[in-house]
Design a protein around this motif. Structure first.
Motif, short mmCIF file in Angstrom:
data_model
loop_
_atom_site.label_atom_id
_atom_site.label_comp_id
_atom_site.label_asym_id
_atom_site.label_seq_id
_atom_site.Cartn_x
_atom_site.Cartn_y
_atom_site.Cartn_z
N UNK A 31 0.84 -1.20 0.00
CA UNK A 31 0.00 0.00 0.00
C UNK A 31 0.88 1.25 0.00
N UNK A 32 1.92 1.26 0.83
CA UNK A 32 2.82 2.42 0.89
C UNK A 32 3.67 2.52 -0.37
N UNK A 33 4.11 1.39 -0.89
CA UNK A 33 4.89 1.39 -2.13
C UNK A 33 4.08 2.01 -3.27
N UNK A 34 2.77 1.74 -3.28
CA UNK A 34 1.87 2.24 -4.33
C UNK A 34 1.35 3.65 -4.03
N UNK A 35 1.95 4.31 -3.04
CA UNK A 35 1.60 5.69 -2.69
C UNK A 35 0.14 5.82 -2.28
N UNK A 36 -0.32 4.85 -1.49
CA UNK A 36 -1.68 4.90 -0.95
C UNK A 36 -2.72 4.19 -1.78
N UNK A 37 -2.37 3.78 -2.98
CA UNK A 37 -3.31 3.04 -3.84
C UNK A 37 -3.47 1.61 -3.32
N UNK A 38 -4.67 1.06 -3.42
CA UNK A 38 -4.95 -0.29 -2.93
C UNK A 38 -5.21 -1.21 -4.12
N UNK A 39 -4.29 -2.13 -4.35
CA UNK A 39 -4.41 -3.07 -5.47
C UNK A 39 -5.35 -4.22 -5.12
N UNK A 40 -6.15 -4.64 -6.10
CA UNK A 40 -6.98 -5.83 -5.94
C UNK A 40 -7.09 -6.54 -7.28
N UNK A 41 -7.17 -7.87 -7.22
CA UNK A 41 -7.42 -8.63 -8.45
C UNK A 41 -8.85 -9.15 -8.50
#
Length: 321
Positions: free
Chosen positions: A171-181
């Motif tokens: 989450x922090x690596x993605x600058x706050x974005x939340x990945x989901x599949x």
């Protein structure tokens, strides 16, 4: 010592204990009270504030504020790869507007973003820092002694809660974005914007926080932009009109992606039948937002700047694009 003396001694001991306890409670209340206003969820806001403060000083061009609609829809690393400006999702699940405003104001202690983008779903949910706005005696006590409202503050500092290993790291690596599949198709009406009430109104509390954010943006020399993300289960023309009216009266830009053709396919672009974007949907939202910001705001392209090499490295490390 007689019985009377013993009673007096016990009373003095009890009074001293209560006095020390009162001092400790007041001190703890001062320690846990947020610097900017009151918040609803101290653990979530502090974790996000710690994360964004870890970014290099004055390295963020755009802040995205709001609830989970934001971090499921707008990908800062995609925006950087496509356009070169930097951004951060100051959002979390069920985040209230009071928390969003506090996050933004705290973030400006270290960053001087040119644009603040607020996703409008938060304007029609409970904005209060209190868990139950009708529990007046409890709320009054929490206002007087904030430790009772922020009693879970300690969780922010527990490694097991503050880190939660790989999930928060990504989450922090993605600058706050939340990945989901996850993908669950929306099968409702294509004319969802016409459904719902004929008129919608923002609560006074939401308007107060929106006005506070607007004033803060002007104070910092930043632009406020309102954005509505495609969302069949939570958006309609009545809400659009209420936001558009406020934006026009206050000379604030507003773009509603529910009314734009950005190529959304409801079979693949929602993770939960129309409430949030899937990863594929987020790519389309981010693509539109990236173009809109690039065309309408003077945002610098940092892609050839070695000082921003970590952003390109994060994009590669994420391994999802």
């Amino acid at each position: 010592m007689g019985d009377l003396g013993k009673k007096k001694n016990n009373i003095l001991k009890a009074a001293a204990f209560l006095s020390v306890l009162a001092i400790l409670i007041i001190a703890a209340s001062l320690a846990v009270k947020p610097k900017y206003g009151e918040v609803y969820d101290i653990s979530k806001t502090n974790r996000k504030q710690i994360a964004v403060s870890a970014e290099k000083k004055d390295s963020i061009d755009v802040f995205f504020a709001g609830d989970s609609v934001v971090y499921r829809s707008i990908s800062p690393l995609q925006l950087f790869a496509d356009h070169g400006f930097t951004s951060y999702d100051l959002s979390d699940s069920a985040l209230r507007l009071c928390d969003a405003v506090s996050m933004v104001e705290t973030a400006y202690e270290k960053h001087s973003a040119k644009v603040i983008v607020l996703e409008t779903d938060a304007l029609f949910t409970d904005a209060s820092p209190h868990r139950d706005v009708y529990a007046h005696p409890a709320n009054a006590l929490e206002d007087l002694l904030p430790i009772f409202h922020y009693h879970v503050f300690y969780k922010t500092w527990l490694p097991s809660v503050a880190a939660e290993s790989s999930t928060v790291d990504l989450h922090n690596l993605l600058k706050g974005f939340e990945y989901t599949d996850s993908v669950i198709a929306y099968e409702g009406s294509a004319d969802y914007m016409k459904e719902g009430p004929s008129r919608a109104r923002m609560s006074k509390e939401c308007l107060d926080y929106l006005n506070e954010l607007h004033s803060f943006a002007k104070e910092k020399g930043a632009e406020l932009l309102l954005v509505s993300v495609p969302r069949p289960l939570g958006w309609n023309d009545a809400r659009h009109d209420a936001v558009a009216d406020w934006a026009e009266k206050n000379s604030v830009s507003y773009t509603d992606l529910n009314k734009e053709d950005i190529g959304i396919d409801w079979k693949t672009d929602t993770m939960d039948a129309g409430d949030h974007m899937s990863f594929e949907g987020s790519k389309k939202v981010s693509s539109y937002i990236g173009r809109y910001l690039t065309e309408n705001y003077n945002l610098e392209d940092h892609r050839d700047d070695p000082d921003y090499g970590s952003w390109a490295e994060s994009y590669r490390e994420a391994g999802i694009y």
